[in-house]
Structures are given as C-alpha cells and as structure tokens.
Design a protein around this motif. Structure first.
Motif, PDB file in Angstrom:
ATOM      1  N   GLN A  81      41.522  73.708  43.581  1.00  0.00           N
ATOM      2  CA  GLN A  81      41.473  72.290  43.215  1.00  0.00           C
ATOM      3  C   GLN A  81      42.392  71.974  42.031  1.00  0.00           C
ATOM      4  OE1 GLN A  81      37.273  72.345  42.780  1.00  0.00           O
ATOM      5  NE2 GLN A  81      36.871  71.663  44.874  1.00  0.00           N
ATOM      6  N   LYS A 131      45.730  71.383  43.336  1.00  0.00           N
ATOM      7  CA  LYS A 131      45.833  70.074  43.992  1.00  0.00           C
ATOM      8  C   LYS A 131      45.649  68.915  43.008  1.00  0.00           C
ATOM      9  CE  LYS A 131      43.912  71.850  48.325  1.00  0.00           C
ATOM     10  NZ  LYS A 131      42.752  71.762  49.252  1.00  0.00           N
ATOM     11  N   LYS A 132      45.465  69.248  41.728  1.00  0.00           N
ATOM     12  CA  LYS A 132      45.252  68.266  40.664  1.00  0.00           C
ATOM     13  C   LYS A 132      43.967  67.455  40.862  1.00  0.00           C
ATOM     14  CE  LYS A 132      50.150  67.934  39.506  1.00  0.00           C
ATOM     15  NZ  LYS A 132      51.312  67.061  39.282  1.00  0.00           N
ATOM     16  N   GLU A 133      42.983  68.097  41.505  1.00  0.00           N
ATOM     17  CA  GLU A 133      41.667  67.476  41.655  1.00  0.00           C
ATOM     18  C   GLU A 133      40.804  67.959  40.485  1.00  0.00           C
ATOM     19  OE1 GLU A 133      40.442  68.790  45.500  1.00  0.00           O
ATOM     20  OE2 GLU A 133      41.933  67.588  46.556  1.00  0.00           O
ATOM     21  N   TYR A 134      41.125  67.469  39.303  1.00  0.00           N
ATOM     22  CA  TYR A 134      40.597  68.034  38.069  1.00  0.00           C
ATOM     23  C   TYR A 134      39.081  67.899  37.914  1.00  0.00           C
ATOM     24  CZ  TYR A 134      45.518  68.233  36.776  1.00  0.00           C
ATOM     25  OH  TYR A 134      46.864  68.503  36.751  1.00  0.00           O
ATOM     26  N   THR A 139      36.521  67.808  40.087  1.00  0.00           N
ATOM     27  CA  THR A 139      35.764  68.812  40.850  1.00  0.00           C
ATOM     28  C   THR A 139      36.162  70.232  40.432  1.00  0.00           C
ATOM     29  OG1 THR A 139      37.410  68.545  42.627  1.00  0.00           O
ATOM     30  CG2 THR A 139      35.308  67.397  42.881  1.00  0.00           C
ATOM     31  N   ALA A 140      37.435  70.406  40.084  1.00  0.00           N
ATOM     32  CA  ALA A 140      37.910  71.727  39.652  1.00  0.00           C
ATOM     33  C   ALA A 140      37.172  72.181  38.400  1.00  0.00           C
ATOM     34  CB  ALA A 140      39.412  71.687  39.384  1.00  0.00           C
ATOM     35  N   TYR A 146      43.991  66.633  32.857  1.00  0.00           N
ATOM     36  CA  TYR A 146      42.754  66.018  33.364  1.00  0.00           C
ATOM     37  C   TYR A 146      42.472  64.698  32.642  1.00  0.00           C
ATOM     38  CZ  TYR A 146      37.704  65.711  34.464  1.00  0.00           C
ATOM     39  OH  TYR A 146      36.457  65.296  34.877  1.00  0.00           O
ATOM     40  N   LYS A 156      44.831  61.975  33.709  1.00  0.00           N
ATOM     41  CA  LYS A 156      44.515  61.449  35.037  1.00  0.00           C
ATOM     42  C   LYS A 156      43.296  60.525  34.986  1.00  0.00           C
ATOM     43  CE  LYS A 156      44.198  62.849  39.860  1.00  0.00           C
ATOM     44  NZ  LYS A 156      43.171  61.890  40.258  1.00  0.00           N
ATOM     45  N   ASP A 165      43.326  56.738  36.342  1.00  0.00           N
ATOM     46  CA  ASP A 165      42.360  56.286  37.354  1.00  0.00           C
ATOM     47  C   ASP A 165      41.519  55.127  36.827  1.00  0.00           C
ATOM     48  OD1 ASP A 165      43.313  58.232  39.019  1.00  0.00           O
ATOM     49  OD2 ASP A 165      41.615  59.599  38.755  1.00  0.00           O
ATOM     50  N   GLU A 205      33.572  58.066  35.677  1.00  0.00           N
ATOM     51  CA  GLU A 205      34.640  59.069  35.558  1.00  0.00           C
ATOM     52  C   GLU A 205      34.755  59.570  34.118  1.00  0.00           C
ATOM     53  OE1 GLU A 205      39.215  59.638  37.177  1.00  0.00           O
ATOM     54  OE2 GLU A 205      37.962  58.004  37.913  1.00  0.00           O
TER      55      GLU A 205
END
Length: 267
Positions: free
Chosen positions: A148, A151-154, A156-157, A185, A188, A192, A208
C-alpha cells in the motif's frame, strides 16, 4: 665381589622390580576405574534425555519422546528435563517463524500441534500456538502495508504497518517505513481535505484528519488545520440554516397572499 655384596645387590634389584610391579598395578587399577567410570557416564549419557530426546526431536520423532517419558515416569529428573527440551524446541519453532527462518506458518503450526501432545507440555505450547497466530497476522499486515505504501495508499498502509508486533523481524522495517513516508502521508491528507472542503464534505475531511492523528509527529500543526476546517464547517452549517429559514419564510408569505390556510409542519 664378596658374598654379602652380591646379596645386597640382588636385594636392591628385587626391591626395584617390586616397585615397578606396584606402579604397573596402580596404573592398571586407575585405567580400570577410568574405563569403568567412563563406561558408566557413557551409559548415563546415551540413555539420558539429552541424547535420546535430543535425537528424537532432531528427527521429529515425537512418539519416541512420548515413549521415553513414559518409560522413565518414575525418574522425575529425566522426565522434567525431557519436557523442558520439548518446550525449548517449541519455542525455537516459534522464534524461527518470527525471525523469517521457517518455511511457512502451516509447517510451524503442525510441528507445535505434535509437540503439544507430549505429556506436561500442552498448556505451554498452546500458548505458543496463539502467539504464532498473532505473528502470522503481523506478517500479513506488513506485507499489505508495504504494498500500500508503494501505491501511496498511506492511510491503510499506516494502519497495517502499525499492526506489526515487536516480536516480528519486520517490526523495525515497518517503523522506518512509517517514519520515512509520514511527510508524504500528511501532504496527501491536506490535498484530500482541500478537495472535500470544496465539495462541502467537511465530515469526511475531519475523519481523514482523525486517522493521521494516531501517527502524528506534528500534532500542533494538525490541530490548527483541524480547527480551520471545523470553523468552515460551522460557518457552512450556519449559512445552510439561514437558507432554510429564508425558504420557510418565503413559503409562508406565499401561502398568506393566496389565502391558503397556514399549516406549520415540524421539519
């Protein structure tokens, strides 16, 4: 040489021979004792748990271990040592998995299950089985978190990497990955949140921010940012309420002008 001299010479020779014989006998007795003692200790070793149980555990012959404990049930020292060796073997299996040296979780679980069948070891090894299951989950979270991050899915990572336990050989790597990627993170999150605020989706933006708080290295900065969004959310709600009140008043005036009976409904 006179007869007396010959006698004394022969006597001295006889004494020397006697001394040599006694020395040989003493040496022989010592050798016999050493061999007997060595044989006794050799017997003790080759019939003791260190050798018998050690060889059985090495060959994974758990039935031989059970048989040894049963045969020596009256010898507390031997059975206690055998059980300690079984527990040490179980601990070694767990540690090998934790350190990434074992083939698979399934192999380790199978080995622990077999060892748990040894008398006097069940409770200890069942506890290790629970620890092994936790370790499996930890390694799974590390694998997910690593993917993750790429994939830059910070969000959940970080949750997955934070779930890696200290006993896991991946723990330090997981901590480093979170530390190295924290700034990305946070960046981002701000991007967002800005998009969500434009859509007046303040709740999602605040959620978030709540997620990153758990890992925050810049708490003061996050709190200030959160207050700004909360203030915008309050202003938006206030504005919405004014619009609703204004709409209600327009409807009431319209109804009065047309002579329609005024009915106020609870909203």
């Amino acid at each position: 040489m006179s007869g007396r001299s010959v006698y004394y010479e022969n006597h001295r020779k006889s004494l020397r021979k006697g001394d040599q014989m006694r020395k040989k006998i003493i040496i022989l007795v010592i050798l016999v004792l050493l061999l007997a003692g060595g044989g006794f200790y050799a017997y003790q070793y080759f019939t003791g748990p260190e050798y018998v149980v050690g060889k059985a555990l090495e060959a994974n012959n758990i039935n031989d271990v059970k048989a040894y404990i049963k045969e020596n049930s009256t010898d507390v020292d031997k059975t206690d040592q055998a059980k300690r060796m079984v527990k040490d073997k179980a601990k070694e299996i767990y540690q090998n998995y934790a350190n990434g040296k074992a083939k698979s979780y399934e192999d380790c679980e199978k080995s622990l299950k077999e060892l748990a069948g040894v008398e006097g070891c069940k409770e200890y090894i069942e506890s290790l089985q629970q620890d092994l299951l936790k370790m499996k989950a930890s390694k799974g979270q590390f694998g997910l978190g690593k993917g993750q991050i790429e994939k830059k899915e910070y969000a959940t990572a970080f949750k997955n990497l934070n779930g890696v336990i200290k006993q896991d050989c991946n723990y330090k790597t997981a901590q480093k990955m979170m530390n190295d990627n924290y700034d990305a993170y946070w960046k981002k999150v701000q991007e967002d949140c800005a998009k969500k605020v434009k859509k007046n989706d303040y709740s999602s933006a605040l959620n978030e921010i709540d997620e990153i708080k758990e890992f925050a290295k810049n708490k003061e900065e996050i709190e200030k940012y959160e207050k700004k969004i909360t203030a915008k959310q309050k202003a938006y709600k206030k504005k919405q309420k004014k619009r609703q009140d204004c709409t209600k008043r327009i409807k009431i005036i319209g109804l009065r002008r047309h002579g329609t009976p005024l009915i106020i409904k609870k909203v």
